[in-house]
Scaffold this motif. Structure first.
Motif, PDB file in Angstrom:
ATOM      1  N   LEU A 164      -1.423   9.647  12.513  1.00 35.00           N
ATOM      2  CA  LEU A 164      -1.299   8.341  13.152  1.00 35.00           C
ATOM      3  C   LEU A 164       0.153   8.047  13.500  1.00 35.00           C
ATOM      4  O   LEU A 164       1.054   8.833  13.182  1.00 35.00           O
ATOM      5  N   ALA A 178      -2.414   8.565   1.130  1.00 36.18           N
ATOM      6  CA  ALA A 178      -2.538   7.738   2.337  1.00 36.18           C
ATOM      7  C   ALA A 178      -1.349   7.949   3.257  1.00 36.18           C
ATOM      8  O   ALA A 178      -1.501   8.030   4.482  1.00 36.18           O
ATOM      9  N   ALA A 228      -1.485   9.423   7.129  1.00 35.91           N
ATOM     10  CA  ALA A 228      -0.988   8.650   8.269  1.00 35.91           C
ATOM     11  C   ALA A 228       0.136   9.379   8.993  1.00 35.91           C
ATOM     12  O   ALA A 228       0.180   9.405  10.239  1.00 35.91           O
ATOM     13  N   LEU A 244      -5.948   1.160   7.359  1.00 35.05           N
ATOM     14  CA  LEU A 244      -5.277   2.427   7.642  1.00 35.05           C
ATOM     15  C   LEU A 244      -6.300   3.553   7.742  1.00 35.05           C
ATOM     16  O   LEU A 244      -6.276   4.358   8.684  1.00 35.05           O
ATOM     17  N   TYR A 245      -7.223   3.614   6.773  1.00 33.58           N
ATOM     18  CA  TYR A 245      -8.252   4.658   6.796  1.00 33.58           C
ATOM     19  C   TYR A 245      -9.199   4.460   7.963  1.00 33.58           C
ATOM     20  O   TYR A 245      -9.640   5.431   8.595  1.00 33.58           O
ATOM     21  N   LEU A 289      -4.868  -0.847   2.949  1.00 31.28           N
ATOM     22  CA  LEU A 289      -5.285   0.553   3.095  1.00 31.28           C
ATOM     23  C   LEU A 289      -6.634   0.731   3.783  1.00 31.28           C
ATOM     24  O   LEU A 289      -6.814   1.704   4.530  1.00 31.28           O
ATOM     25  N   TYR A 311       4.512  -5.879  13.127  1.00 27.25           N
ATOM     26  CA  TYR A 311       4.407  -4.629  12.390  1.00 27.25           C
ATOM     27  C   TYR A 311       5.640  -3.769  12.652  1.00 27.25           C
ATOM     28  O   TYR A 311       5.944  -3.440  13.799  1.00 27.25           O
ATOM     29  N   VAL A 346      -1.518   2.176  14.328  1.00 27.07           N
ATOM     30  CA  VAL A 346      -2.003   1.392  13.190  1.00 27.07           C
ATOM     31  C   VAL A 346      -1.862  -0.102  13.468  1.00 27.07           C
ATOM     32  O   VAL A 346      -2.766  -0.898  13.175  1.00 27.07           O
ATOM     33  N   THR A 378       4.870   0.635   7.504  1.00 34.63           N
ATOM     34  CA  THR A 378       3.711  -0.129   7.996  1.00 34.63           C
ATOM     35  C   THR A 378       2.419   0.412   7.416  1.00 34.63           C
ATOM     36  O   THR A 378       1.479  -0.344   7.150  1.00 34.63           O
ATOM     37  N   TYR A 379       2.352   1.720   7.189  1.00 37.52           N
ATOM     38  CA  TYR A 379       1.121   2.336   6.701  1.00 37.52           C
ATOM     39  C   TYR A 379       0.669   1.767   5.359  1.00 37.52           C
ATOM     40  O   TYR A 379      -0.523   1.736   5.060  1.00 37.52           O
TER      41      TYR A 379
END
Length: 760
Positions: free
Chosen positions: A475, A467, A471, A402-403, A399, A493, A480, A499-500
């Protein structure tokens, strides 16, 4: 004389066949002698072609040193510890002679009397108790790798033994033999065997230990004290009897010693080289030097802190035993074999281990150099190095990236409001196409949703649904994946939203290295190496690690924002139960736990100002560790104990010297007097951006509001999707789920349509 000649003539005339037989016999004997001499001459010449330097030329490997010059071990294919004959106690030599070659001091390479004696003894015993080969013959066989049970091998061995006897002293032959002979369990020579079986230097062995080692020579596997302690004791006692028969020990001493049980260490306590580490050092040296033959008789300096390495191995072993001892753990354990299963590992078995495994990696933030690494719990059982070679789903440990990708996009900031409420799993598709997305990454089975919360708080609390929404709205799987690749997380991926949430497998060393971007203000370290310098025995430098050039993967501001969330993990996140222990550490830390779908992989990755280190726990064949196994329960205790042993920890270096401004930790708005705040170090421009986008916290700042004991915002109504939702699909492919369950045994009742959902 005339009478005698007459008699002989008459005899010959009367028995002409006898004359012909005698002549034929003499001719055949001459022919046999000529052939025999020719054959023996051939073997003599064959033996003369062998280079006798091989007798004393043992593979010693290269010496691996840690960063402080301490010896880690020797990099070699065989576990060998060379000893001088002066270090070997006399009773060990006597046990060897009694067992293998009692006439060693009196023969010149082979012993006809010894061969005859062994044959008689074996006939009497009805089994092979004694061998006919002398110590010198055995040395010839091992030094020149003579194989097979043929006359050709035996004759070659005899002539080589004679050459060895003519070229070396008896003591030199003994020393070479004692350093070369295989004694089972991966130990070559009495030095390694003494250390491995008894945790002693060879000079400290007593009579029973010496007899145990010498008894192994005939059959290292059959008489192994690990595999069959009773057979080992019986073989030892036969050696003691032979020693008494030859006058090396008194009969009374033999009786007393024979009554002792096996004195070898339990296999679980055996003393091992750090073989995962040494194997990786050798692999790295080969890639640097490009020549297998060169990786011998070198000095290889590394970045490893061997004291920390040793402690880490012990920490891992104790922690895994504790997990395996907990109620509800249903997998086999190496220290308690079942009725049909031996806990003894198979030497050289590269297959997957059935036991719980762990891997650890500690790297330096500034250089990326590896300070300590553990690849598994038992190298003899499995040589698979899980720190470098195992790729597993990081789950919620992914994570932070991701962020970071979201912050880098410019569409999200720490104060962006995210909705934490149930989300239809058809939008993410982890585990199936039904139900709502599980919240396993919160490391709790208490299903609580927080409503509208800030991004910085959502990462600290490790909220899956928040999250995922962030995303999905800002995104793409490709963006990502590209960011993760830039961070050093190479892998495949999936081109769909799972994937997130960390479903793409990564290895531990890469994940730890990628985390260094956060204490390094956005700069990633290079590919982690162990070796810093390689020199020859005479000091000639073959390799020196080039200067490190960092690579920027995100802005310092992005790194700072992620860092603030990870730092709060220990006060308000998944590591909150460890807050009191954290306060005792010498420097600030930050980190993130990780739990993958169905509790198959547990992680904790974190850092201080000097080091980043991570822990993975799981099985070689992905299996649920135990119901509701979270990274904060299994990996975090190991991570914490390692933190206590890190030398010279330092605090985090500030990015710059801006003013700190209080932001409501939960809503991301400007804090009111009632808010629980997070101090975000913001420049004046950044603070202006916050003031322009956010008012004073509308939840805690409204008139009459009082902070509750839970210090959370008032409940916010759920916005769970209930209408038509497009299913997540990879580009050009469809997804076939394996099971319809969202997470393990569905502790959050995600498939129960009548359950009550708490939103705080």
């Amino acid at each position: 004389m005339k009478g005698a000649g007459s008699w002989a003539g008459k005899f010959c005339a009367k028995h002409p066949w006898l004359i012909r037989f005698g002549v034929a016999f003499v001719v055949l004997a001459l022919i046999a002698a000529i052939v025999g001499v020719a054959i023996l001459s051939g073997y003599y010449r064959k033996a003369a072609n062998y280079d006798l330097s091989s007798v004393s030329a043992l593979e010693v490997g290269s010496l691996a040193l840690d960063r402080n010059g301490n010896q880690i071990g020797r990099i070699s294919l065989q576990d060998r510890l060379l000893v001088d004959l002066e270090q070997v106690p006399q009773h060990l030599i006597e046990a060897l002679l009694a067992t293998e070659d009692s006439r060693f001091r009196r023969h010149n390479g082979f012993d006809l009397k010894g061969i005859a004696r062994a044959a008689v003894q074996n006939v009497k015993a009805g089994t092979i108790r004694q061998g006919g080969s002398t110590i010198t013959q055995q040395l010839a066989r091992h030094a020149f790798s003579l194989r097979g049970r043929t006359f050709d091998r035996k004759l070659t061995e005899l002539f080589l033994a004679r050459r060895i006897e003519a070229s070396f002293t008896k003591d030199e032959i003994l020393e070479s033999y004692l350093n070369r002979i295989y004694l089972g369990s991966g130990y070559w020579g009495v030095g390694a065997a003494a250390r491995g079986y008894f945790d002693k230097d060879v000079k400290d062995l007593d009579v029973t230990e010496s007899a145990t080692l010498c008894a192994l020579i005939k059959s290292p596997n059959r008489f192994s004290p690990y595999k069959d302690p009773q057979a080992s004791v019986e073989a030892r006692n036969r050696t003691l009897k032979r020693m008494a028969d030859l006058g090396y020990i008194e009969e009374s001493e033999r009786i007393a010693l024979s009554g002792k049980p096996s004195v070898a260490l339990p296999e679980s306590d055996r003393v091992e080289r750090p073989r995962y580490l040494l194997t990786k050092i050798r692999e790295e040296a080969l890639s640097i030097l490009h020549d297998r033959q060169q990786v011998n008789d070198l000095v290889i300096e590394t970045s490893v802190d061997f004291a920390l390495q040793d402690k880490t191995i012990d920490i891992v072993d104790r922690a895994l035993r504790l997990i395996e001892s907990r109620e509800g753990y249903s997998h086999p354990v190496p220290w308690a074999p079942t009725e049909n299963e031996s806990s003894g590992p198979k030497v050289g078995d590269d297959s997957a281990s059935p036991f719980l495994q762990a891997a650890v990696a500690v790297v330096e933030n500034e250089t990326g150099q590896v300070v300590a690494a553990v690849g598994g719990r038992n190298f003899r059982e499995s040589q698979f190095n899980r720190a470098w070679d195992a790729k597993r789903a990081p789950g919620s440990a992914f994570l932070p990236f991701l962020y970071a990708a979201a912050y880098e996009s410019g569409k999200v900031s720490p104060i962006t409001t995210l909705l934490d409420a149930p989300i239809d799993n058809r939008r993410i598709m982890i585990g199936g196409e039904e139900g709502v997305l599980g919240e396993w990454s919160t490391e709790s089975t208490d299903e609580t949703y927080l409503g509208n919360i800030s991004a910085v708080y959502a990462l600290t609390k490790s909220k899956n649904s928040a999250a995922a929404r962030m995303a999905l709205e800002n995104l793409t799987p490709t963006s990502v994946a590209e960011f993760a690749g830039e961070a050093g997380l190479d892998g495949e991926y999936p081109e769909f939203p799972s994937t997130y949430l960390g479903t793409a497998p990564v290895n531990l060393i890469d994940l730890v290295r990628a985390y260094t971007a956060f204490p390094n203000q956005g700069k990633a370290v290079e590919k982690s190496r162990l070796i810093t310098r390689i020199t020859t025995g005479d000091g000639r430098v073959l390799y020196e690690k080039p200067r490190f050039t960092p690579r920027t993967i995100c802005s310092p501001l992005t790194a700072k924002w992620v860092h603030e969330s990870l730092k709060a993990t220990f006060s308000d996140g998944t590591a909150t139960p460890w807050s009191s222990e954290i306060s005792r550490l010498k420097a600030e830390v930050a980190g993130k736990s990780g739990t993958s779908y169905e509790f198959k992989d547990n992680w904790f990755i974190g850092y201080n100002g000097r080091y980043t280190w991570g822990v993975w726990i799981g099985f070689d064949r992905p299996t649920t560790i135990y119901p509701h196994a979270f990274g904060s329960d299994t990996a975090l205790p190991i991570w914490m104990e390692i933190a206590e042993h890190l030398d010279e920890p330092i605090g985090f270096q500030p990015l710059h010297t801006p003013s700190s401004h209080p932001i409501c930790y939960h809503t991301g708005c400007i804090a009111s007097e009632h808010c629980r705040t997070i101090e975000l170090p913001l420049t004046s421009d950044e603070w202006k951006l916050v003031r322009d986008e956010a008012a004073v916290c509308p939840v805690h700042g409204k008139p009459g509001y009082r902070m509750t004991s839970r210090k959370t915002a008032d409940p916010v109504e759920s916005e769970t999707e209930t209408t038509d939702i497009p299913r997540a699909r990879p580009l050009g492919r469809s997804v076939t789920p394996r099971v319809p369950v969202v997470a393990g045994d569905d502790p959050w009742e995600a498939l129960n349509p009548n359950r009550e959902i708490k939103i705080e």
